[in-house]
Design a protein around this motif. Structure first.
Motif, PDB file in Angstrom:
ATOM      1  N   UNK A  69      17.748  -8.809 -12.864  1.00 52.95           N
ATOM      2  CA  UNK A  69      18.173  -9.052 -14.394  1.00 52.95           C
ATOM      3  C   UNK A  69      18.009  -8.172 -15.749  1.00 52.95           C
ATOM      4  N   UNK A  70      17.062  -7.470 -15.291  1.00 53.36           N
ATOM      5  CA  UNK A  70      16.512  -6.599 -16.329  1.00 53.36           C
ATOM      6  C   UNK A  70      16.202  -5.015 -15.846  1.00 53.36           C
ATOM      7  N   UNK A  71      16.979  -4.004 -16.470  1.00 47.45           N
ATOM      8  CA  UNK A  71      16.777  -2.725 -15.532  1.00 47.45           C
ATOM      9  C   UNK A  71      15.166  -2.102 -16.424  1.00 47.45           C
ATOM     10  N   UNK A 130       9.761  -0.485 -14.982  1.00 44.34           N
ATOM     11  CA  UNK A 130       8.307  -0.634 -15.334  1.00 44.34           C
ATOM     12  C   UNK A 130       7.764  -1.134 -13.831  1.00 44.34           C
ATOM     13  N   UNK A 131       8.309  -1.875 -13.383  1.00 51.22           N
ATOM     14  CA  UNK A 131       7.425  -2.351 -11.918  1.00 51.22           C
ATOM     15  C   UNK A 131       7.336  -1.375 -10.956  1.00 51.22           C
ATOM     16  N   UNK A 132       8.285  -0.301 -11.036  1.00 50.45           N
ATOM     17  CA  UNK A 132       8.506   0.709 -10.115  1.00 50.45           C
ATOM     18  C   UNK A 132       7.356   1.634 -10.308  1.00 50.45           C
ATOM     19  N   UNK A 133       6.860   1.679 -11.368  1.00 49.56           N
ATOM     20  CA  UNK A 133       5.889   2.751 -11.708  1.00 49.56           C
ATOM     21  C   UNK A 133       4.405   2.287 -11.048  1.00 49.56           C
ATOM     22  N   UNK A 134       4.354   1.194 -10.812  1.00 51.23           N
ATOM     23  CA  UNK A 134       3.087   0.705 -10.210  1.00 51.23           C
ATOM     24  C   UNK A 134       1.851   0.833 -11.092  1.00 51.23           C
ATOM     25  N   UNK A 162       0.660  -1.394  -0.056  1.00 47.22           N
ATOM     26  CA  UNK A 162      -0.017  -0.096  -0.151  1.00 47.22           C
ATOM     27  C   UNK A 162       0.776   1.410  -0.014  1.00 47.22           C
ATOM     28  N   UNK A 163       1.934   1.292   0.919  1.00 46.58           N
ATOM     29  CA  UNK A 163       2.725   2.521   0.893  1.00 46.58           C
ATOM     30  C   UNK A 163       3.670   2.510  -0.390  1.00 46.58           C
ATOM     31  N   UNK A 164       3.894   1.506  -0.904  1.00 49.08           N
ATOM     32  CA  UNK A 164       4.652   1.615  -2.256  1.00 49.08           C
ATOM     33  C   UNK A 164       3.956   2.092  -3.348  1.00 49.08           C
ATOM     34  N   UNK A 165       2.655   1.744  -3.437  1.00 51.92           N
ATOM     35  CA  UNK A 165       1.835   2.056  -4.473  1.00 51.92           C
ATOM     36  C   UNK A 165       1.407   3.807  -4.210  1.00 51.92           C
ATOM     37  N   UNK A 221       2.253  -5.963 -20.116  1.00 52.85           N
ATOM     38  CA  UNK A 221       2.452  -7.086 -19.324  1.00 52.85           C
ATOM     39  C   UNK A 221       2.927  -6.816 -17.656  1.00 52.85           C
ATOM     40  N   UNK A 222       3.571  -5.790 -17.586  1.00 52.06           N
ATOM     41  CA  UNK A 222       4.022  -5.449 -16.106  1.00 52.06           C
ATOM     42  C   UNK A 222       2.741  -4.858 -15.411  1.00 52.06           C
ATOM     43  N   UNK A 223       2.084  -4.103 -16.011  1.00 54.26           N
ATOM     44  CA  UNK A 223       0.616  -3.742 -15.601  1.00 54.26           C
ATOM     45  C   UNK A 223      -0.471  -4.697 -15.250  1.00 54.26           C
TER      46      UNK A 223
END
Length: 278
Positions: free
Chosen positions: A197-199, A204-208, A6-9, A171-173
């Motif tokens: 392994x992949x920047x 993309x994952x960090x964008x939530x 929750x806090x990360x989002x 896909x990440x979303x």
């Protein structure tokens, strides 16, 4: 509930909101997005309360507060539903780490579409079943059954998808949209593996971003069939929550339809069921 999610989002989504989106002067800012105090004012809560939410010290906001936060963060309906699910996770049947498989009736349905590429994937974007033409279309996957791992770790993906960055972000979303509850061990290990392994995945994952796959078109480059643009539709499998059926199609009489017919000549005769492999 995993209060860290929750806090990360909240932190990630706040960074994506521009001051001008709410009619505020941009000015000079050290970090992107709105300040915590600005989100608090927009949501009608105290700055201290919002800070505690972002720090994970408060993790049970009311439905009214969630609606206000969604409005302040300019969340779409799907993202708002995800925010609610972070506070009150859905309950899926079976353990969160249980292996998924496509039911026999679903596999039979795939077999009934010999001229249409179709596949079924699960909550972690594992390929659960694919019909013969779908297997021919996605032949670059080889023995890999994790669609998200192949997207980022198999170099062939960046050749196959002519708009790789757009498809990869989708896909990440979708991976986030399918997993609003607490992380299971396999999902956490998958995210850790891909982040190291992949920047591109890590960014993309960090964008939530939260966005389930729906209907659109994708542009492919197949080593045998050449360039293809295929429309697709994604359906939720009601008998197996968290699973999705994806069906691709080409316009009748089009060059794509002829290319799919060519692929069909080289495809196996039955759908591939991965229940023993996933």
């Amino acid at each position: 509930m995993d209060k860290n999610r929750l806090s990360e989002f909240l932190r990630a989504r706040r960074a994506l909101v521009r001051p001008e989106d709410h009619g505020m002067p941009a000015g000079v800012r050290r970090t992107p997005g709105l300040r915590r105090a600005e989100i608090a004012v927009l949501a009608g809560v105290s700055t201290d309360y919002y800070v505690r939410l972002e720090q994970g010290r408060e993790h049970r906001p009311s439905s009214q507060v969630l609606r206000a936060l969604a409005a302040a963060l300019l969340l779409k309906d799907e993202e708002t539903a995800y925010l609610r699910a972070l506070v009150d996770p859905p309950r899926y049947g079976g353990a969160p780490t249980a292996r998924e498989y496509a039911g026999p009736h679903l596999v039979s349905l795939l077999d009934a579409w010999p001229d249409t590429p179709a596949l079924v994937y699960g909550r972690r974007l594992d390929l659960l079943a694919v019909n013969s033409l779908g297997e021919a279309l996605f032949s670059w996957l080889g023995d890999e059954t994790s669609l998200i791992r192949a997207m980022f770790l198999n170099p062939a993906a960046r050749d196959f998808y002519r708009d790789w960055a757009v498809v990869a972000q989708g896909c990440v979303a979708a991976l986030r949209a399918s997993n609003p509850g607490p992380d299971d061990r396999e999902l956490r290990a998958l995210v850790d593996e891909l982040s190291l392994a992949d920047r591109d995945f890590a960014r993309m994952w960090a964008r939530h971003e939260v966005r389930a796959k729906s209907a659109s078109a994708k542009r492919f480059h197949h080593p045998l069939a050449g360039d293809l643009t295929l429309a697709f539709e994604t359906f939720s499998v009601n008998s197996a929550p968290g699973q999705h059926l994806v069906v691709y199609r080409a316009a009748p009489g089009s060059a794509e339809a002829q290319s799919l017919a060519l692929l069909g000549d080289f495809s196996p005769t039955e759908s591939q069921d991965f229940r023993h492999d996933v």
